[in-house]
Design a protein around this motif. Structure first.
Motif, PDB file in Angstrom:
ATOM      1  N   ARG A  99     -24.605  48.258  39.886  1.00  0.00           N
ATOM      2  CA  ARG A  99     -23.406  48.946  39.398  1.00  0.00           C
ATOM      3  C   ARG A  99     -22.835  48.305  38.131  1.00  0.00           C
ATOM      4  NH1 ARG A  99     -20.210  49.187  44.861  1.00  0.00           N
ATOM      5  NH2 ARG A  99     -18.525  48.398  43.558  1.00  0.00           N
ATOM      6  N   TYR A 100     -23.422  47.164  37.743  1.00  0.00           N
ATOM      7  CA  TYR A 100     -22.821  46.387  36.647  1.00  0.00           C
ATOM      8  C   TYR A 100     -23.861  45.963  35.607  1.00  0.00           C
ATOM      9  CZ  TYR A 100     -18.890  45.550  39.895  1.00  0.00           C
ATOM     10  OH  TYR A 100     -17.819  45.678  40.744  1.00  0.00           O
ATOM     11  N   GLY A 101     -23.359  45.461  34.462  1.00  0.00           N
ATOM     12  CA  GLY A 101     -24.204  44.688  33.575  1.00  0.00           C
ATOM     13  C   GLY A 101     -24.354  43.316  34.220  1.00  0.00           C
ATOM     14  N   ILE A 102     -25.579  42.776  34.205  1.00  0.00           N
ATOM     15  CA  ILE A 102     -25.826  41.484  34.861  1.00  0.00           C
ATOM     16  C   ILE A 102     -26.356  40.491  33.825  1.00  0.00           C
ATOM     17  CG2 ILE A 102     -27.160  40.296  36.688  1.00  0.00           C
ATOM     18  CD1 ILE A 102     -25.172  42.255  37.910  1.00  0.00           C
ATOM     19  N   VAL A 103     -25.854  39.239  33.896  1.00  0.00           N
ATOM     20  CA  VAL A 103     -26.199  38.263  32.852  1.00  0.00           C
ATOM     21  C   VAL A 103     -27.162  37.186  33.344  1.00  0.00           C
ATOM     22  CG1 VAL A 103     -23.949  38.566  31.743  1.00  0.00           C
ATOM     23  CG2 VAL A 103     -24.277  36.670  33.348  1.00  0.00           C
ATOM     24  N   LYS A 104     -27.820  36.582  32.342  1.00  0.00           N
ATOM     25  CA  LYS A 104     -28.595  35.372  32.583  1.00  0.00           C
ATOM     26  C   LYS A 104     -27.908  34.304  31.751  1.00  0.00           C
ATOM     27  CE  LYS A 104     -33.151  33.514  31.811  1.00  0.00           C
ATOM     28  NZ  LYS A 104     -34.099  33.433  30.704  1.00  0.00           N
ATOM     29  N   GLY A 105     -27.552  33.197  32.376  1.00  0.00           N
ATOM     30  CA  GLY A 105     -26.818  32.188  31.608  1.00  0.00           C
ATOM     31  C   GLY A 105     -27.036  30.781  32.139  1.00  0.00           C
ATOM     32  N   VAL A 106     -26.546  29.832  31.363  1.00  0.00           N
ATOM     33  CA  VAL A 106     -26.614  28.429  31.755  1.00  0.00           C
ATOM     34  C   VAL A 106     -25.186  27.930  31.869  1.00  0.00           C
ATOM     35  CG1 VAL A 106     -27.498  26.139  31.108  1.00  0.00           C
ATOM     36  CG2 VAL A 106     -28.662  28.203  30.303  1.00  0.00           C
ATOM     37  N   LYS A 107     -24.913  27.246  32.990  1.00  0.00           N
ATOM     38  CA  LYS A 107     -23.548  26.756  33.197  1.00  0.00           C
ATOM     39  C   LYS A 107     -23.263  25.629  32.208  1.00  0.00           C
ATOM     40  CE  LYS A 107     -20.821  25.684  37.263  1.00  0.00           C
ATOM     41  NZ  LYS A 107     -20.946  25.383  38.689  1.00  0.00           N
ATOM     42  N   VAL A 108     -22.178  25.740  31.454  1.00  0.00           N
ATOM     43  CA  VAL A 108     -21.840  24.646  30.537  1.00  0.00           C
ATOM     44  C   VAL A 108     -20.702  23.785  31.079  1.00  0.00           C
ATOM     45  CG1 VAL A 108     -22.764  25.639  28.403  1.00  0.00           C
ATOM     46  CG2 VAL A 108     -20.445  26.209  29.089  1.00  0.00           C
ATOM     47  N   GLU A 109     -19.837  24.393  31.865  1.00  0.00           N
ATOM     48  CA  GLU A 109     -18.843  23.633  32.617  1.00  0.00           C
ATOM     49  C   GLU A 109     -18.349  24.513  33.752  1.00  0.00           C
ATOM     50  OE1 GLU A 109     -14.760  23.736  30.305  1.00  0.00           O
ATOM     51  OE2 GLU A 109     -16.344  23.146  28.929  1.00  0.00           O
ATOM     52  N   GLU A 110     -17.471  23.978  34.606  1.00  0.00           N
ATOM     53  CA  GLU A 110     -17.042  24.752  35.770  1.00  0.00           C
ATOM     54  C   GLU A 110     -16.505  26.129  35.345  1.00  0.00           C
ATOM     55  OE1 GLU A 110     -17.996  23.540  38.646  1.00  0.00           O
ATOM     56  OE2 GLU A 110     -17.314  25.469  39.431  1.00  0.00           O
ATOM     57  N   GLY A 111     -17.143  27.177  35.824  1.00  0.00           N
ATOM     58  CA  GLY A 111     -16.661  28.528  35.554  1.00  0.00           C
ATOM     59  C   GLY A 111     -17.029  29.091  34.185  1.00  0.00           C
ATOM     60  N   ILE A 112     -17.762  28.337  33.366  1.00  0.00           N
ATOM     61  CA  ILE A 112     -18.137  28.848  32.035  1.00  0.00           C
ATOM     62  C   ILE A 112     -19.660  28.788  31.850  1.00  0.00           C
ATOM     63  CG2 ILE A 112     -17.826  28.631  29.534  1.00  0.00           C
ATOM     64  CD1 ILE A 112     -15.125  27.396  30.024  1.00  0.00           C
ATOM     65  N   PHE A 113     -20.228  29.910  31.448  1.00  0.00           N
ATOM     66  CA  PHE A 113     -21.669  29.994  31.220  1.00  0.00           C
ATOM     67  C   PHE A 113     -21.931  30.298  29.752  1.00  0.00           C
ATOM     68  CE2 PHE A 113     -21.307  30.691  35.688  1.00  0.00           C
ATOM     69  CZ  PHE A 113     -22.514  30.274  36.247  1.00  0.00           C
ATOM     70  N   ARG A 114     -23.017  29.731  29.230  1.00  0.00           N
ATOM     71  CA  ARG A 114     -23.508  30.221  27.946  1.00  0.00           C
ATOM     72  C   ARG A 114     -24.517  31.322  28.275  1.00  0.00           C
ATOM     73  NH1 ARG A 114     -25.510  27.629  22.272  1.00  0.00           N
ATOM     74  NH2 ARG A 114     -26.486  29.585  21.639  1.00  0.00           N
ATOM     75  N   ILE A 115     -24.302  32.488  27.715  1.00  0.00           N
ATOM     76  CA  ILE A 115     -25.120  33.652  28.076  1.00  0.00           C
ATOM     77  C   ILE A 115     -26.369  33.727  27.188  1.00  0.00           C
ATOM     78  CG2 ILE A 115     -25.119  36.176  28.365  1.00  0.00           C
ATOM     79  CD1 ILE A 115     -23.044  34.797  30.136  1.00  0.00           C
ATOM     80  N   GLU A 116     -27.510  33.937  27.830  1.00  0.00           N
ATOM     81  CA  GLU A 116     -28.764  34.049  27.076  1.00  0.00           C
ATOM     82  C   GLU A 116     -29.271  35.478  27.023  1.00  0.00           C
ATOM     83  OE1 GLU A 116     -31.137  31.376  29.359  1.00  0.00           O
ATOM     84  OE2 GLU A 116     -30.540  29.648  28.117  1.00  0.00           O
ATOM     85  N   ASP A 117     -28.954  36.227  28.073  1.00  0.00           N
ATOM     86  CA  ASP A 117     -29.475  37.594  28.133  1.00  0.00           C
ATOM     87  C   ASP A 117     -28.601  38.410  29.075  1.00  0.00           C
ATOM     88  OD1 ASP A 117     -31.111  39.720  27.622  1.00  0.00           O
ATOM     89  OD2 ASP A 117     -32.822  39.000  28.780  1.00  0.00           O
ATOM     90  N   MET A 118     -28.705  39.721  28.983  1.00  0.00           N
ATOM     91  CA  MET A 118     -27.980  40.574  29.946  1.00  0.00           C
ATOM     92  C   MET A 118     -28.687  41.914  30.055  1.00  0.00           C
ATOM     93  SD  MET A 118     -24.499  41.182  27.782  1.00  0.00           S
ATOM     94  CE  MET A 118     -24.446  39.720  26.784  1.00  0.00           C
ATOM     95  N   VAL A 119     -28.559  42.530  31.218  1.00  0.00           N
ATOM     96  CA  VAL A 119     -29.231  43.808  31.480  1.00  0.00           C
ATOM     97  C   VAL A 119     -28.199  44.771  32.064  1.00  0.00           C
ATOM     98  CG1 VAL A 119     -31.249  44.884  32.557  1.00  0.00           C
ATOM     99  CG2 VAL A 119     -31.147  42.386  32.342  1.00  0.00           C
ATOM    100  N   GLU A 120     -28.209  46.009  31.571  1.00  0.00           N
ATOM    101  CA  GLU A 120     -27.262  47.003  32.070  1.00  0.00           C
ATOM    102  C   GLU A 120     -27.767  47.614  33.376  1.00  0.00           C
ATOM    103  OE1 GLU A 120     -24.297  47.521  31.262  1.00  0.00           O
ATOM    104  OE2 GLU A 120     -23.784  49.467  32.107  1.00  0.00           O
ATOM    105  N   LYS A 121     -26.995  47.504  34.417  1.00  0.00           N
ATOM    106  CA  LYS A 121     -27.262  48.114  35.728  1.00  0.00           C
ATOM    107  C   LYS A 121     -28.717  48.001  36.186  1.00  0.00           C
ATOM    108  CE  LYS A 121     -23.245  51.109  35.343  1.00  0.00           C
ATOM    109  NZ  LYS A 121     -22.861  51.421  33.984  1.00  0.00           N
ATOM    110  N   PRO A 122     -29.186  46.774  36.375  1.00  0.00           N
ATOM    111  CA  PRO A 122     -30.574  46.585  36.801  1.00  0.00           C
ATOM    112  C   PRO A 122     -30.734  46.810  38.308  1.00  0.00           C
ATOM    113  CG  PRO A 122     -29.473  44.482  36.681  1.00  0.00           C
ATOM    114  CD  PRO A 122     -28.453  45.510  36.265  1.00  0.00           C
ATOM    115  N   SER A 123     -31.975  46.954  38.749  1.00  0.00           N
ATOM    116  CA  SER A 123     -32.239  46.937  40.187  1.00  0.00           C
ATOM    117  C   SER A 123     -32.161  45.474  40.635  1.00  0.00           C
ATOM    118  CB  SER A 123     -33.634  47.487  40.464  1.00  0.00           C
ATOM    119  OG  SER A 123     -34.585  46.637  39.854  1.00  0.00           O
TER     120      SER A 123
END
Ligand code: G1P
Length: 286
Positions: free
Chosen positions: A167-191
């Protein structure tokens, strides 16, 4: 400084038909306040001064809502309903509003691109009024803080169960600190199989104006629509891009169940009927 917020409000609201046949979905109320007003108040309390509404056919009620209503004001004044009068006037003085039209509903990315001239060459917020967040610190303000620290675009993230990733855009990321991610990629409404994680994009973004160039080049994606997620994906591949797991309670008011939960949540926050409403709800619990 983030001064402007773009509100894409041209969607047809088909999920809420027949309620949305003549009434914009953004005007559906949680108790007695329309969804769009919750999100405009959120922006205001984060220091945003201008709302750019990207609107379309049948959305005039939104314009009227943020305008003066002199007949109503006059009538409230003569019947001495001064509190209501203040409440009604406050909305029209709340924020400076700019309207642009989307023309054709070609997708969220297309809607944001329509705001290019109104936004100009400055960072800006995008706020989706389907997503209501009840938080001590306004959700968009939490993103603005991260934007100011890292000087790069920021999106709101929430962990969702497997059955909700599509139902959402979903991200791929690396945690840089508590609650914050650096985003590398994202996909719109994937399975579930395609989803790179369980972190979903919630409708709050702080973007830099270079997103407009990306949107101009974005071809129709998922559902044949020009997707904001596809343009952001290009940005995240080329430079720093962050995601914040925000604090607060999120309601997906684009779904009927989410909307109903939000109604109950906000009703229970109201002193005038909290106890009676709770008593009623208790009678339903088996
Ligand atoms: C949009 C975005 C999606 C995001 C969602 C949040 O989808 O395209 O990436 O996760 O908002 O509400 P929509 O709900 O408009 O289909």
């Amino acid at each position: 400084m983030v001064r402007k917020a773009v509100y894409p409000v041209a969607g047809l609201g088909t999920r809420f038909l027949p309620a949305t046949k003549a009434v914009p979905k953004e005007m559906l109320p949680l108790v007695d306040k329309p969804l769009i007003q919750y999100t405009v108040e959120e922006a205001l309390s984060a220091g945003i001064e201008v709302a750019v509404f990207v609107t379309g056919r049948g959305k005039r009620a939104i314009e009227d809502h943020f305008d003066r209503a002199w007949e109503l004001e006059h009538s409230l004044e003569s019947s001495n309903k001064l509190e209501l009068l203040e409440e009604v006037k406050k909305i029209s003085e709340m924020i400076e509003v700019v309207y642009v039209r989307q023309g054709m509903p070609l997708g969220l990315g297309h809607a944001v691109l329509r705001a290019k001239e109104a936004v100009g060459d400055e960072p800006f917020a995008v706020i989706l009024s389907d997503d209501i967040v009840d938080a001590d610190k306004p959700c968009i303000g939490q993103l603005i803080e991260v934007y100011e620290r890292f000087n790069a675009p920021v999106i709101a993230l929430k962990r969702v169960p497997d059955e909700e990733v599509s139902r959402y855009g979903i991200v791929k990321g690396v945690k840089v600190e508590e609650g914050i991610f650096r985003i590398e990629d994202m996909v719109e409404k994937p399975s579930v199989e395609e989803a790179p994680s369980n972190y979903a994009i919630v409708g709050r973004y702080v973007l830099t104006p270079d997103v407009f160039e990306k949107l101009e080049k974005t071809r129709p994606g998922k559902g044949g629509e020009i997707q904001l997620t596809d343009a952001l994906r290009e940005m995240a591949r080329e430079g720093p891009f962050y995601g914040v797991v925000f604090e607060g309670e999120h309601f997906d008011c684009g779904s009927k169940l989410g909307f109903l939960k939000a109604v109950v949540h906000f009703a229970l926050k109201r002193d005038e009927f909290r106890m009676e409403f709770l008593d009623y709800l208790r009678t339903l619990v088996i």
